[in-house]
Design a protein around this motif. Sequence first.
Motif, short mmCIF file in Angstrom:
data_model
loop_
_atom_site.label_atom_id
_atom_site.label_comp_id
_atom_site.label_asym_id
_atom_site.label_seq_id
_atom_site.Cartn_x
_atom_site.Cartn_y
_atom_site.Cartn_z
N VAL A 105 0.84 -1.20 0.00
CA VAL A 105 0.00 0.00 0.00
C VAL A 105 0.87 1.25 0.00
N LEU A 106 1.92 1.24 0.82
CA LEU A 106 2.81 2.40 0.90
C LEU A 106 3.49 2.68 -0.43
N ILE A 107 3.93 1.61 -1.11
CA ILE A 107 4.69 1.79 -2.36
C ILE A 107 3.77 2.11 -3.53
N PHE A 108 2.79 1.25 -3.77
CA PHE A 108 2.02 1.33 -5.01
C PHE A 108 0.79 2.24 -4.92
N SER A 109 0.33 2.51 -3.72
CA SER A 109 -0.84 3.38 -3.59
C SER A 109 -0.46 4.78 -3.11
N VAL A 110 0.29 4.85 -2.00
CA VAL A 110 0.61 6.15 -1.42
C VAL A 110 1.68 6.87 -2.24
N ASN A 111 2.79 6.18 -2.53
CA ASN A 111 3.91 6.84 -3.21
C ASN A 111 3.71 6.94 -4.73
N LEU A 112 3.33 5.82 -5.35
CA LEU A 112 3.22 5.81 -6.81
C LEU A 112 1.81 6.11 -7.33
N GLY A 113 0.81 5.86 -6.52
CA GLY A 113 -0.57 6.14 -6.92
C GLY A 113 -1.06 5.27 -8.06
N LEU A 114 -0.53 4.05 -8.17
CA LEU A 114 -0.91 3.18 -9.29
C LEU A 114 -2.15 2.35 -9.00
N LEU A 115 -2.36 2.00 -7.74
CA LEU A 115 -3.46 1.11 -7.37
C LEU A 115 -4.26 1.71 -6.23
N TYR A 152 -8.41 -3.72 -7.93
CA TYR A 152 -8.66 -3.72 -6.49
C TYR A 152 -8.16 -5.00 -5.82
N LEU A 153 -8.02 -6.08 -6.58
CA LEU A 153 -7.60 -7.35 -5.99
C LEU A 153 -6.11 -7.63 -6.10
N LEU A 154 -5.39 -6.86 -6.92
CA LEU A 154 -4.00 -7.20 -7.21
C LEU A 154 -3.12 -7.16 -5.96
N MET A 155 -3.13 -6.06 -5.24
CA MET A 155 -2.29 -5.97 -4.04
C MET A 155 -2.71 -6.96 -2.95
N PRO A 156 -4.00 -7.09 -2.64
CA PRO A 156 -4.38 -8.12 -1.65
C PRO A 156 -3.97 -9.52 -2.07
#
Length: 316
Positions: free
Chosen positions: A152-162, A180-184
């Motif tokens: 979540v920190l890398i791909f959502s907060v920092n990069l905003g990809l997911l 929505y399912l990729l990171m989980p």
Amino acid sequence: MINYVFKRILSVIPVLLIVAVVVFSITYLTPGDPARVILGADATETEVIELQEKMGLNDSPIEQFTRWFGNLLQGDLGDSYFMNKSVMAAFADHFMPTLSLALMAQLIAILIALPLGIFAAVRRGSVLDQTVMGISLIGISVPSFLLALILVLIFSVNLGLLPVAGYQPLTAGLDMHLRYLLMPAVALGAMQAALITRMTRSAMLEVFNNNYIKTAHSKGVKEKKVLFKHALRNAALPILTVIGQTFGVLITGAAVVETVFNIPGIGQLIINSVERRDFPVIQGVVLLISITYVLLNLIIDLLYGVLDPRIRLDKK
């Protein structure tokens, strides 16, 4: 094969009976009163006693179990105390998100684990082998919730990809559903991928030491044919076993990841039911999950005969 299937089905019955007794016993011994939770802290003692009597909570444990088990034999798992619906309906509403998450996590785990395990076995003792084993050790050691927070920190907060959290059903579109399912799925499937990788490597190395593999090499059979037709097929049974077991774990153990990503699956349903002392939902959902797990093991047993003709399932 028919006799084997019949015997396996019969063996399931006492297992489910034991599960039913254990599940009921645990929920009965769990501290907390559903009547008090429903009425709230301002309810009088008289109101609580009246609701307990109406819900049958004052009956003896044997009477409660007999009533619950009798309804269970008729296909009735009871009704939720809080959701104004049956346990089956509540389970059906929350099952698809968990199933989608488990299937995607298992697919990711298999796509990663099988090639890595095979290559590590072929290159035993090499840098690749040591690297794969090191990564798999990390994968086993890192908890799924911690990996979920890192993702979540890398791909959502920092990069905003997911997206950070949430769930979109398949009806909202395949692309949105997978986003929505990729990171989980990665967080949930990483540990399973590590286990499958190590099992694949061990099973392949064991097969490599057999005489028929050495004979095939001495006859000049192509390396790919030896690897996939002879070695991988004979190593498939332990690999299949661990894949089946990990899929059961994915379904039953998704509660933490579902909580982190706010996915309305079975895990969330169980957690909310425990907090509210919704005993019928807890009992019914755990029993249904147990049935699912038993059926998965039955399917794996049947696939043994398909993958390995040496297994004589009809032999008495």
